[in-house]
Design a protein around this motif. Structure first.
Motif, PDB file in Angstrom:
ATOM      1  N   VAL A   1       0.858  -1.178   0.000  1.00  0.00           N
ATOM      2  CA  VAL A   1       0.000   0.000   0.000  1.00  0.00           C
ATOM      3  C   VAL A   1       0.898   1.233   0.000  1.00  0.00           C
ATOM      4  O   VAL A   1       1.839   1.322   0.796  1.00  0.00           O
ATOM      5  CB  VAL A   1      -0.924  -0.008   1.241  1.00  0.00           C
ATOM      6  CG1 VAL A   1      -1.658   1.305   1.389  1.00  0.00           C
ATOM      7  CG2 VAL A   1      -1.899  -1.170   1.155  1.00  0.00           C
ATOM      8  N   SER A   2       0.593   2.171  -0.891  1.00  0.00           N
ATOM      9  CA  SER A   2       1.372   3.406  -0.950  1.00  0.00           C
ATOM     10  C   SER A   2       0.698   4.497  -0.122  1.00  0.00           C
ATOM     11  O   SER A   2      -0.513   4.459   0.116  1.00  0.00           O
ATOM     12  CB  SER A   2       1.506   3.879  -2.406  1.00  0.00           C
ATOM     13  OG  SER A   2       0.249   4.273  -2.908  1.00  0.00           O
ATOM     14  N   ASP A   3       1.496   5.473   0.306  1.00  0.00           N
ATOM     15  CA  ASP A   3       0.926   6.612   1.014  1.00  0.00           C
ATOM     16  C   ASP A   3      -0.026   7.382   0.095  1.00  0.00           C
ATOM     17  O   ASP A   3      -1.002   7.967   0.539  1.00  0.00           O
ATOM     18  CB  ASP A   3       2.003   7.519   1.582  1.00  0.00           C
ATOM     19  CG  ASP A   3       2.965   8.094   0.554  1.00  0.00           C
ATOM     20  OD1 ASP A   3       2.951   7.670  -0.627  1.00  0.00           O
ATOM     21  OD2 ASP A   3       3.761   8.977   0.919  1.00  0.00           O
ATOM     22  N   ARG A   4       0.223   7.319  -1.200  1.00  0.00           N
ATOM     23  CA  ARG A   4      -0.648   7.962  -2.184  1.00  0.00           C
ATOM     24  C   ARG A   4      -2.038   7.330  -2.151  1.00  0.00           C
ATOM     25  O   ARG A   4      -3.053   8.031  -2.205  1.00  0.00           O
ATOM     26  CB  ARG A   4      -0.027   7.830  -3.574  1.00  0.00           C
ATOM     27  CG  ARG A   4      -0.783   8.533  -4.680  1.00  0.00           C
ATOM     28  CD  ARG A   4      -0.029   8.326  -6.012  1.00  0.00           C
ATOM     29  NE  ARG A   4      -0.524   9.173  -7.060  1.00  0.00           N
ATOM     30  CZ  ARG A   4      -1.579   8.903  -7.804  1.00  0.00           C
ATOM     31  NH1 ARG A   4      -2.257   7.786  -7.606  1.00  0.00           N
ATOM     32  NH2 ARG A   4      -1.968   9.730  -8.753  1.00  0.00           N
ATOM     33  N   LEU A   5      -2.112   6.006  -2.085  1.00  0.00           N
ATOM     34  CA  LEU A   5      -3.401   5.319  -1.995  1.00  0.00           C
ATOM     35  C   LEU A   5      -4.150   5.754  -0.740  1.00  0.00           C
ATOM     36  O   LEU A   5      -5.342   6.056  -0.799  1.00  0.00           O
ATOM     37  CB  LEU A   5      -3.225   3.795  -1.974  1.00  0.00           C
ATOM     38  CG  LEU A   5      -4.522   3.012  -1.740  1.00  0.00           C
ATOM     39  CD1 LEU A   5      -5.405   3.035  -2.977  1.00  0.00           C
ATOM     40  CD2 LEU A   5      -4.231   1.587  -1.313  1.00  0.00           C
ATOM     41  N   VAL A   6      -3.449   5.816   0.381  1.00  0.00           N
ATOM     42  CA  VAL A   6      -4.090   6.202   1.637  1.00  0.00           C
ATOM     43  C   VAL A   6      -4.690   7.600   1.512  1.00  0.00           C
ATOM     44  O   VAL A   6      -5.854   7.831   1.876  1.00  0.00           O
ATOM     45  CB  VAL A   6      -3.099   6.128   2.823  1.00  0.00           C
ATOM     46  CG1 VAL A   6      -3.736   6.644   4.095  1.00  0.00           C
ATOM     47  CG2 VAL A   6      -2.598   4.704   3.009  1.00  0.00           C
ATOM     48  N   LYS A   7      -3.917   8.551   0.970  1.00  0.00           N
ATOM     49  CA  LYS A   7      -4.407   9.930   0.815  1.00  0.00           C
ATOM     50  C   LYS A   7      -5.626   9.982  -0.091  1.00  0.00           C
ATOM     51  O   LYS A   7      -6.616  10.652   0.207  1.00  0.00           O
ATOM     52  CB  LYS A   7      -3.301  10.824   0.258  1.00  0.00           C
ATOM     53  CG  LYS A   7      -2.194  11.100   1.243  1.00  0.00           C
ATOM     54  CD  LYS A   7      -1.056  11.862   0.588  1.00  0.00           C
ATOM     55  CE  LYS A   7       0.158  11.876   1.499  1.00  0.00           C
ATOM     56  NZ  LYS A   7       1.369  12.310   0.809  1.00  0.00           N
ATOM     57  N   LYS A   8      -5.555   9.274  -1.225  1.00  0.00           N
ATOM     58  CA  LYS A   8      -6.675   9.266  -2.170  1.00  0.00           C
ATOM     59  C   LYS A   8      -7.914   8.639  -1.531  1.00  0.00           C
ATOM     60  O   LYS A   8      -9.031   9.138  -1.699  1.00  0.00           O
ATOM     61  CB  LYS A   8      -6.305   8.493  -3.437  1.00  0.00           C
ATOM     62  CG  LYS A   8      -5.184   9.108  -4.233  1.00  0.00           C
ATOM     63  CD  LYS A   8      -5.731  10.109  -5.194  1.00  0.00           C
ATOM     64  CE  LYS A   8      -4.617  10.612  -6.103  1.00  0.00           C
ATOM     65  NZ  LYS A   8      -5.157  11.454  -7.154  1.00  0.00           N
ATOM     66  N   CYS A   9      -7.738   7.535  -0.809  1.00  0.00           N
ATOM     67  CA  CYS A   9      -8.869   6.855  -0.177  1.00  0.00           C
ATOM     68  C   CYS A   9      -9.475   7.680   0.947  1.00  0.00           C
ATOM     69  O   CYS A   9     -10.697   7.701   1.121  1.00  0.00           O
ATOM     70  CB  CYS A   9      -8.446   5.481   0.333  1.00  0.00           C
ATOM     71  SG  CYS A   9      -8.178   4.279  -0.981  1.00  0.00           S
ATOM     72  N   ARG A  10      -8.645   8.363   1.714  1.00  0.00           N
ATOM     73  CA  ARG A  10      -9.174   9.239   2.773  1.00  0.00           C
ATOM     74  C   ARG A  10      -9.990  10.377   2.156  1.00  0.00           C
ATOM     75  O   ARG A  10     -11.087  10.682   2.615  1.00  0.00           O
ATOM     76  CB  ARG A  10      -8.056   9.798   3.628  1.00  0.00           C
ATOM     77  CG  ARG A  10      -7.456   8.808   4.588  1.00  0.00           C
ATOM     78  CD  ARG A  10      -6.461   9.507   5.518  1.00  0.00           C
ATOM     79  NE  ARG A  10      -5.653   8.570   6.231  1.00  0.00           N
ATOM     80  CZ  ARG A  10      -6.051   7.873   7.286  1.00  0.00           C
ATOM     81  NH1 ARG A  10      -7.274   7.995   7.743  1.00  0.00           N
ATOM     82  NH2 ARG A  10      -5.230   7.027   7.888  1.00  0.00           N
ATOM     83  N   LYS A  11      -9.430  10.990   1.114  1.00  0.00           N
ATOM     84  CA  LYS A  11     -10.123  12.087   0.439  1.00  0.00           C
ATOM     85  C   LYS A  11     -11.452  11.603  -0.150  1.00  0.00           C
ATOM     86  O   LYS A  11     -12.457  12.310  -0.094  1.00  0.00           O
ATOM     87  CB  LYS A  11      -9.245  12.670  -0.662  1.00  0.00           C
ATOM     88  CG  LYS A  11      -9.845  13.874  -1.332  1.00  0.00           C
ATOM     89  CD  LYS A  11      -8.900  14.479  -2.339  1.00  0.00           C
ATOM     90  CE  LYS A  11      -9.528  15.685  -3.003  1.00  0.00           C
ATOM     91  NZ  LYS A  11      -8.669  16.269  -4.031  1.00  0.00           N
ATOM     92  N   GLY A  12     -11.468  10.402  -0.701  1.00  0.00           N
ATOM     93  CA  GLY A  12     -12.683   9.831  -1.276  1.00  0.00           C
ATOM     94  C   GLY A  12     -13.587   9.150  -0.268  1.00  0.00           C
ATOM     95  O   GLY A  12     -14.608   8.576  -0.637  1.00  0.00           O
TER      96      GLY A  12
END
Length: 162
Positions: free
Chosen positions: A39-50
């Motif tokens: 899991v990338s930090d990018r995925l976490v940010k995108k998922c939190r935002k969404g």
């Protein structure tokens, strides 16, 4: 791995990803061999935002990594859950293609270089994929590194029929 374990592991990644760009979620023994999911930090940010981070749909999609990636039938069969290839040349261009190629790989995102260094595989050899559940698609890349298949997740898509 059940859904409660998936949710716990996702929660555990929060602390790990504070000082890293990518962290291992876990390993799956699939019908097509071992699969390490990252899991990338990018995925976490995108998922939190969404507003899908640790949601039931996300947990189900993560659990579906247990199906593995079958190189012989890597294209999605309609309505099937699992791990499938995203083709750059599909027409018409869809949201998943835009997120993986236009907004990440071709941009280029600084994470691309980080992942190339981490896995020792150039981006040109990555296979774009989506990890599918009925409710959500997690987007990423398959690489073969360290003698095994590695799935690196970088984005998500929850648009139906687009």
């Amino acid at each position: 791995m059940d859904l409660a374990e998936v949710k716990k592991r996702l929660g555990d990644l929060d602390a790990v990803l504070t000082d890293r760009s990518v962290a291992e979620f876990g390993e799956f023994n699939t019908p097509h061999g071992g699969l390490s999911v990252w899991v990338s930090d990018r995925l976490v940010k995108k998922c939190r935002k969404g507003r899908v981070w640790k949601s039931p749909g996300m947990c189900t999609a993560m659990k579906n990594a247990e199906y593995g990636f079958d190189t012989k039938t890597s294209r999605s069969r309609g309505g099937a859950d699992g791990l499938f290839q995203v083709d750059r040349h599909f027409s018409p261009v869809n949201a998943m293609m835009k997120k993986l190629f236009d907004q990440f790989l071709d941009k280029p995102d600084p994470l691309v270089a980080t992942l190339e260094n981490h896995f020792g595989v150039p981006a040109q050899k990555w296979i774009a994929v989506r990890l599918v559940s009925h409710h959500l698609r997690l987007l990423g890349f398959m690489v073969t590194s360290r003698g095994r298949s590695q799935l690196v997740l970088v984005d998500f898509d929850n648009e139906k029929g687009k």
